[in-house]
Design an enzyme around this catalytic site. Structure first.
Site, PDB file in Angstrom:
ATOM      1  CG  ASP A 278     -11.629  -3.242   1.097  1.00 27.53           C
ATOM      2  OD1 ASP A 278     -11.868  -2.626   1.862  1.00 27.53           O
ATOM      3  OD2 ASP A 278     -10.585  -3.313   0.407  1.00 27.53           O
TER       4      ASP A 278
ATOM      5  CD1 TRP B 113     -11.112  -6.039   4.912  1.00 29.01           C
ATOM      6  CD2 TRP B 113     -12.065  -6.091   7.241  1.00 29.01           C
ATOM      7  NE1 TRP B 113     -10.581  -5.022   5.435  1.00 29.01           N
ATOM      8  CE2 TRP B 113     -11.035  -5.206   6.797  1.00 29.01           C
ATOM      9  CE3 TRP B 113     -12.607  -6.112   8.312  1.00 29.01           C
ATOM     10  CZ2 TRP B 113     -10.520  -4.163   7.608  1.00 29.01           C
ATOM     11  CZ3 TRP B 113     -12.000  -5.274   9.299  1.00 29.01           C
ATOM     12  CH2 TRP B 113     -11.171  -4.330   8.893  1.00 29.01           C
TER      13      TRP B 113
ATOM     14  CD  GLU C   3      -3.628  -6.003   4.910  1.00 31.00           C
ATOM     15  OE1 GLU C   3      -4.482  -5.306   4.478  1.00 31.00           O
ATOM     16  OE2 GLU C   3      -2.774  -6.655   4.247  1.00 31.00           O
TER      17      GLU C   3
ATOM     18  CG  LEU D 204     -10.370   9.503   5.108  1.00 30.72           C
ATOM     19  CD1 LEU D 204     -11.483   9.488   3.989  1.00 30.72           C
ATOM     20  CD2 LEU D 204     -10.586   8.988   6.421  1.00 30.72           C
ATOM     21  CD1 TRP D 205      -9.377   3.029   6.488  1.00 33.49           C
ATOM     22  CD2 TRP D 205     -10.938   2.522   8.490  1.00 33.49           C
ATOM     23  NE1 TRP D 205      -9.957   1.583   6.605  1.00 33.49           N
ATOM     24  CE2 TRP D 205     -10.736   1.267   7.765  1.00 33.49           C
ATOM     25  CE3 TRP D 205     -11.798   2.431   9.299  1.00 33.49           C
ATOM     26  CZ2 TRP D 205     -11.418   0.135   8.114  1.00 33.49           C
ATOM     27  CZ3 TRP D 205     -12.465   1.353   9.707  1.00 33.49           C
ATOM     28  CH2 TRP D 205     -12.173   0.084   9.029  1.00 33.49           C
TER      29      TRP D 205
ATOM     30  CE1 TYR E  65      -3.699  -2.578   0.549  1.00 29.59           C
ATOM     31  CE2 TYR E  65      -2.437  -3.319   2.627  1.00 29.59           C
ATOM     32  CZ  TYR E  65      -3.556  -3.300   1.813  1.00 29.59           C
ATOM     33  OH  TYR E  65      -4.274  -4.340   1.793  1.00 29.59           O
TER      34      TYR E  65
ATOM     35  N   GLY F  90     -14.379   0.073   4.169  1.00 32.47           N
ATOM     36  CA  GLY F  90     -13.118  -0.187   4.966  1.00 32.47           C
ATOM     37  C   GLY F  90     -12.878  -1.905   4.990  1.00 32.47           C
TER      38      GLY F  90
END
Length: 415
Positions: free
Chosen positions: A160, A345, A388, A28-29, A23, A158
């Site tokens: 995904d 996720w 992660e 943003l977050w 990345y 967030g």
């Protein structure tokens, strides 16, 4: 590698990349959580993380994009050329947003920074930008003033590839998609990442929004994916409360924010499913709840909206998950047929979610459960390093290595 070393390695001057290689831009977050970690190292650097996000990312309409492409990189797809927003701003940005946790972080920095002059100056500078961002969310994503904003792309959640998005995403047509090459699967085992059929639909939505020139009204009308995400809205509700507190502290008019809070509380509590004893997202296109239990369903605790009885039911639910999983908090109910403990996720533990949910349980008086969420997160990072995400059954670290928000929250949580 120590947590501080992860942040230093991933720092690019005034912003921090989530993970080297995988990345390579500013998210943003991610930057909001990362700023919390920087407070334990360098308060000025923590403020710079957020200033960089707004100064280089925010558009004139207040929209805050989920990626700011500060520099060129061949390590990530889709890059700025695919988004097609280079002419709108320098640096280029993406055309969608992400969970708006940043006001919560700004409030923390303002209240805790030992340099009070700096805290006042930076908070006064950021307050109108935060207000403009929240205003954009309601104008662009809640045009009927329901108190709930919609997301128009899974990436905005967030989370995904959450199984909650499977059904609404299946409606997205995949037609005439240009050939593409993913870069994420060159850095990470493909079994730990979203599937190709998901990516096809992610990109189909992106190209639709690009054809619509990122016009919010056109996107709201035409996106085949329109979901009231309980996680996004819970984070927004908490952010509104923190923005209200900032307004009072800075002697700004809080009336507009107060309206958002009142409507948001009613809206968020409407997502409670009495039979399931859980919060579900809502598929706006199908007009039905998305009855998949994910970690997002615990985030209303972070917002402070449930009454104590509902909080107790959520505590019981988390304890049930904890009986099936060695480590809390899986991103999906471990008894669900959708549960995949190693895939992004769809099952793994994420440190930022553990932190938010632990904050919520602590605020409601469930100290032991909050302590377990913290202890499990710290144990995973101690054992596997700053990954992660983590397999909730085995504890194995997955995804990117040297992950910034994991390191940042380890620093912040053990302050």
């Amino acid at each position: 590698m120590k947590a501080v070393e992860v942040l230093q390695r991933n720092s690019r001057g005034a912003f921090t990349v989530p993970a080297h290689g995988l990345y390579p831009y500013q998210w943003l977050w991610d930057s909001a959580f990362i700023a919390l970690g920087w407070t334990q190292v360098d308060w000025e650097r923590a403020w710079q993380e957020l200033l960089c996000l707004f100064d280089y990312g925010q558009g004139p309409d207040g929209m805050l994009p989920h990626i700011v492409f500060h520099e060129q990189s061949r390590d990530y797809f889709p890059g700025p050329d695919v988004w097609g927003r280079e002419a709108r701003a320098q640096p280029a940005t993406s055309g969608i947003t992400q969970p708006p946790v940043v006001a919560t972080v700004v409030r923390y920095l303002y209240e805790k920074d030992p340099d009070r002059d700096r805290a006042r100056s930076r908070a006064r500078y950021l307050f109108p930008k935060l207000l403009a961002y929240h205003r954009w969310l309601y104008h662009a994503r809640d045009p009927y003033r329901t108190g709930l904003v919609v997301i128009v792309h899974p990436w905005e959640s967030g989370m995904d590839n959450s199984p909650a998005w499977d059904k609404p995403l299946s409606r997205v047509p995949v037609e005439n998609l240009p050939p593409y090459e993913r870069r994420d699967v060159k850095h990470v085992n493909p079994e730990e990442r979203p599937r190709k059929e998901d990516y096809d639909r992610y990109l189909s939505l992106l190209y639709l929004f690009r054809r619509l020139e990122y016009d919010p009204r056109g996107i709201y009308r035409q996106s085949p994916f329109k979901v009231v995400d309980v996680g996004f809205n819970a984070i927004l509700q908490r952010a509104n409360r923190d923005l209200y507190a900032l307004a009072v502290l800075l002697q700004e008019d809080p009336y507009e924010i107060e309206e958002w809070i009142v409507r948001g509380e009613v809206g968020l509590e409407a997502l409670w499913d009495r039979e399931a004893g859980f919060y579900f997202s809502w598929d706006l296109v199908a007009g039905e709840p998305i009855a998949v239990k994910t970690s997002a369903g615990f985030l209303p605790l972070f917002a402070g909206t449930p009454h104590q009885g509902r909080a107790s039911l959520l505590a019981q639910e988390a304890e049930r998950w904890g009986e099936k999983a060695r480590y809390l908090l899986p991103s999906v109910d471990p008894t669900s047929p959708f549960f995949e403990p190693g895939r992004y996720w769809r099952g793994p533990v994420w440190i930022n979610v553990n932190w938010m949910v632990a904050e919520g349980f602590r605020d409601y008086g469930f100290a032991a459960l909050a302590a377990r969420l913290k202890a499990d997160a710290l144990a995973l990072m101690e054992r596997e390093g700053f990954r992660e995400y983590y397999d909730p059954l085995t504890g194995q670290g997955r995804g990117g290595e040297g992950f910034s928000w994991s390191a940042a929250l380890a620093l912040f949580w053990t302050r």
